[in-house]
Scaffold this active site. Structure first.
Site, mmCIF file in Angstrom:
data_model
loop_
_atom_site.group_PDB
_atom_site.id
_atom_site.type_symbol
_atom_site.label_atom_id
_atom_site.label_comp_id
_atom_site.label_asym_id
_atom_site.label_seq_id
_atom_site.Cartn_x
_atom_site.Cartn_y
_atom_site.Cartn_z
ATOM 1 N N ALA A 98 0.422 -0.940 0.215
ATOM 2 C CA ALA A 98 0.138 -0.093 -0.201
ATOM 3 C C ALA A 98 0.869 1.329 0.104
ATOM 4 O O ALA A 98 2.219 1.276 0.103
ATOM 5 C CB ALA A 98 -0.823 -0.370 0.568
ATOM 6 N N GLY A 115 0.765 -4.857 1.277
ATOM 7 C CA GLY A 115 -0.752 -5.610 -0.465
ATOM 8 C C GLY A 115 -0.569 -5.715 -1.256
ATOM 9 O O GLY A 115 -0.918 -6.441 -1.673
ATOM 10 N N GLU A 150 -0.307 -9.031 -0.183
ATOM 11 C CA GLU A 150 -1.406 -9.278 0.370
ATOM 12 C C GLU A 150 -2.906 -9.631 -1.249
ATOM 13 O O GLU A 150 -3.815 -9.834 -1.816
ATOM 14 C CB GLU A 150 -3.137 -8.026 0.711
ATOM 15 C CG GLU A 150 -2.237 -8.474 1.911
ATOM 16 C CD GLU A 150 -2.400 -6.989 2.531
ATOM 17 O OE1 GLU A 150 -2.286 -6.186 3.020
ATOM 18 O OE2 GLU A 150 -2.964 -7.066 4.010
ATOM 19 N N GLU A 210 4.036 -4.800 7.196
ATOM 20 C CA GLU A 210 3.772 -3.875 8.055
ATOM 21 C C GLU A 210 3.768 -3.829 9.545
ATOM 22 O O GLU A 210 3.757 -2.423 9.726
ATOM 23 C CB GLU A 210 1.874 -4.053 8.327
ATOM 24 C CG GLU A 210 1.325 -4.312 7.104
ATOM 25 C CD GLU A 210 1.587 -5.075 5.628
ATOM 26 O OE1 GLU A 210 2.773 -6.288 6.246
ATOM 27 O OE2 GLU A 210 0.676 -5.411 5.215
HETATM 28 N N1 DAK Z 1 4.755 3.098 -0.942
HETATM 29 C C1 DAK Z 1 4.845 4.258 -1.852
HETATM 30 N N2 DAK Z 1 5.892 4.279 -2.080
HETATM 31 C C2 DAK Z 1 7.100 3.460 -2.588
HETATM 32 C C3 DAK Z 1 6.267 1.971 -2.141
HETATM 33 C C4 DAK Z 1 5.339 2.178 -1.307
HETATM 34 N N3 DAK Z 1 4.686 0.926 -0.382
HETATM 35 N N4 DAK Z 1 7.634 1.313 -2.391
HETATM 36 C C5 DAK Z 1 8.274 1.778 -3.429
HETATM 37 N N5 DAK Z 1 7.731 3.075 -2.924
HETATM 38 C C6 DAK Z 1 8.288 4.492 -3.900
HETATM 39 C C7 DAK Z 1 9.988 4.972 -3.552
HETATM 40 O O1 DAK Z 1 9.919 5.954 -2.284
HETATM 41 C C8 DAK Z 1 10.932 4.968 -3.986
HETATM 42 O O2 DAK Z 1 9.606 6.217 -4.714
HETATM 43 P P1 DAK Z 1 11.080 8.001 -5.003
HETATM 44 O O3 DAK Z 1 12.325 8.065 -3.758
HETATM 45 O O4 DAK Z 1 11.704 7.303 -6.035
HETATM 46 O O5 DAK Z 1 10.622 9.289 -4.977
HETATM 47 C C9 DAK Z 1 10.251 4.591 -5.412
HETATM 48 O O6 DAK Z 1 9.799 4.073 -5.680
HETATM 49 C C10 DAK Z 1 11.640 3.632 -5.485
HETATM 50 O O7 DAK Z 1 11.567 3.008 -3.713
HETATM 51 P P2 DAK Z 1 12.910 2.603 -3.747
HETATM 52 O O8 DAK Z 1 13.620 3.756 -3.979
HETATM 53 O O9 DAK Z 1 12.746 1.926 -1.636
HETATM 54 O O10 DAK Z 1 13.729 0.809 -4.717
HETATM 55 P P3 DAK Z 1 14.362 0.070 -3.462
HETATM 56 O O11 DAK Z 1 15.065 -0.873 -5.000
HETATM 57 O O12 DAK Z 1 15.637 1.227 -2.728
HETATM 58 O O13 DAK Z 1 13.363 -0.909 -2.419
HETATM 59 C C11 DAK Z 1 11.717 -2.133 -1.750
HETATM 60 C C12 DAK Z 1 12.494 -1.546 -2.868
HETATM 61 C C13 DAK Z 1 10.525 -1.919 -2.192
HETATM 62 C C14 DAK Z 1 12.490 -2.884 -0.793
HETATM 63 C C15 DAK Z 1 11.885 -0.593 -0.855
HETATM 64 O O14 DAK Z 1 11.381 0.507 -2.129
HETATM 65 C C16 DAK Z 1 10.832 -0.543 0.216
HETATM 66 O O15 DAK Z 1 10.830 -0.915 1.024
HETATM 67 N N6 DAK Z 1 9.345 0.087 -0.002
HETATM 68 C C17 DAK Z 1 8.229 -0.508 0.694
HETATM 69 C C18 DAK Z 1 7.931 -1.960 1.247
HETATM 70 C C19 DAK Z 1 6.838 -1.658 1.730
HETATM 71 O O16 DAK Z 1 7.001 -2.004 3.916
HETATM 72 N N7 DAK Z 1 5.453 -2.502 1.871
HETATM 73 C C20 DAK Z 1 4.651 -2.373 2.807
HETATM 74 C C21 DAK Z 1 3.783 -1.163 2.923
HETATM 75 S S1 DAK Z 1 2.087 -1.615 4.278
HETATM 76 C C22 DAK Z 1 -4.463 -0.711 6.471
HETATM 77 C C23 DAK Z 1 -4.750 -0.739 4.968
HETATM 78 C C24 DAK Z 1 -3.376 -1.674 4.288
HETATM 79 C C25 DAK Z 1 -1.997 -1.684 5.083
HETATM 80 C C26 DAK Z 1 -1.807 -2.088 6.150
HETATM 81 C C27 DAK Z 1 -2.536 -2.064 6.488
HETATM 82 N N8 DAK Z 1 -5.621 -0.760 7.161
HETATM 83 C C28 DAK Z 1 -5.850 0.410 6.941
HETATM 84 C C29 DAK Z 1 -5.077 -0.679 8.569
HETATM 85 C C30 DAK Z 1 -1.687 -2.170 4.179
HETATM 86 C C31 DAK Z 1 -0.043 -1.944 3.952
HETATM 87 C C32 DAK Z 1 1.118 -1.651 3.565
HETATM 88 O O17 DAK Z 1 1.130 -2.642 2.372
#
Ligand code: DAK
Length: 259
Positions: A64, A109, A112, A132
């Site tokens: 997400a 997400g 998911e 998360e």
């Molecule tokens: N959201 C927004 N932007 C993201 C992103 C994300 N999840 N993942 C990557 N990006 C963006 C980065 O910010 C970066 O943008 P710029 O800085 O270039 O503007 C671009 O994509 C490239 O990413 P990186 O530079 O970080 O690329 P790397 O190769 O260094 O790293 C990575 C790739 C996938 C390991 C890293 O980007 C990363 O850790 N991303 C986040 C992964 C993550 O934690 N995803 C889970 C998100 S939590 C709920 C509703 C929904 C949810 C929970 C609760 N409720 C309402 C209860 C869901 C939660 C989730 O999904």
């Protein structure tokens, strides 16, 4: 749809989540596009199987959108979670089979979304995880529920509590994905699988999906009744008559007509 490309190829369709600047992360706009994707696929009788993948070589969906979520209030968070949950449930209950072709990061997400599909296959570069708890939240798009049902509850709890990612080979070992391919072979394999499904009688395939999904929600006595009714519903369809006639006449059946 601004962030999803939909391509029809005969009786199958390939939907590509296309928001490369954020590694295909799911913001509200992408969730609305997924709503539209569901409506489009449901309205098109020609589509017999759907493949969902991510654009680029790096990510399926990196979760997400953390930027959008970071400023949400409790009410906003609940609404965002409901939007995601509603559309993922709509994907899960699409009448036709769905295949997630996971081409890279499938985090939060993204993992998911893949779990809302019927079948997951992935590239050897894929990475799965529910990060998360490391961000101060729970999985919000069904992760606590679907992961625990797809792999063992103990393994789901370990992945969710530790927020540690796993690679493709581990995802295969724990049964999260059915097969792992070199990246360049992933989409051909996904499309071949979808085409193989699409060649079978669509009414029967849809009935099987419903029987498995609905049956898993109830006890075995009720589940068997669900199967009986769906089994019965296939009879006197043109495809059932053709399929059985072809067998008895020792010939190959004509292409199924979805009738
Ligand atoms: N959201 C927004 N932007 C993201 C992103 C994300 N999840 N993942 C990557 N990006 C963006 C980065 O910010 C970066 O943008 P710029 O800085 O270039 O503007 C671009 O994509 C490239 O990413 P990186 O530079 O970080 O690329 P790397 O190769 O260094 O790293 C990575 C790739 C996938 C390991 C890293 O980007 C990363 O850790 N991303 C986040 C992964 C993550 O934690 N995803 C889970 C998100 S939590 C709920 C509703 C929904 C949810 C929970 C609760 N409720 C309402 C209860 C869901 C939660 C989730 O999904």
């Amino acid at each position: 749809m601004t962030n999803i490309l939909l391509e029809k190829k005969g009786y199958i369709a390939v939907a590509t989540i296309n928001r490369p600047k954020a590694l295909n992360a799911l913001n509200s706009e992408v969730l609305s596009d997924l709503d539209e994707l569901v409506a489009t696929v449901k309205a098109d009788d020609e589509i017999r199987a759907l493949v969902i993948t991510g654009s680029g070589e790096k990510a399926f969906v990196a979760g997400a959108d953390i930027g959008e979520m970071s400023t949400l209030t409790k009410e906003g968070g609940t609404a965002f979670g409901k939007h995601g949950n509603d559309v993922f449930r709509a994907i899960e209950t699409l009448p036709i089979p769905t295949i997630a072709a996971v081409n890279g990061f499938a985090l939060g997400g993204g993992c998911e979304l893949s779990m809302a599909c019927d079948i997951r296959i992935c590239a050897d570069t894929a990475v799965f995880g529910q990060p998360e708890t490391g961000l101060g939240i729970t999985p919000g798009f069904g992760g606590t529920q679907r992961l625990a049902r797809l792999v063992s509850p103990g393994m789901a709890k370990q992945l969710i509590y530790t927020a540690k990612n796993i690679k493709a080979d581990e995802a295969y070992r724990i049964g999260l994905v059915n097969a792992v391919y070199p990246l360049e072979e992933l989409m051909p394999a996904a499309e071949k699988l979808a085409e193989t499904i699409a060649k079978n009688a669509p009414i029967a395939v849809r009935a099987c999906k419903k029987a498995i999904n609905d049956g898993l929600q109830v006890d075995m006595d009720k589940a068997i009744v669900i199967e009986e009714k769906l089994f019965g519903s296939c009879f006197q369809s043109a495809d059932q008559i053709e399929g059985m006639s072809a067998f008895l006449e020792k010939r190959k059946h004509e292409p199924y007509q979805n009738k």
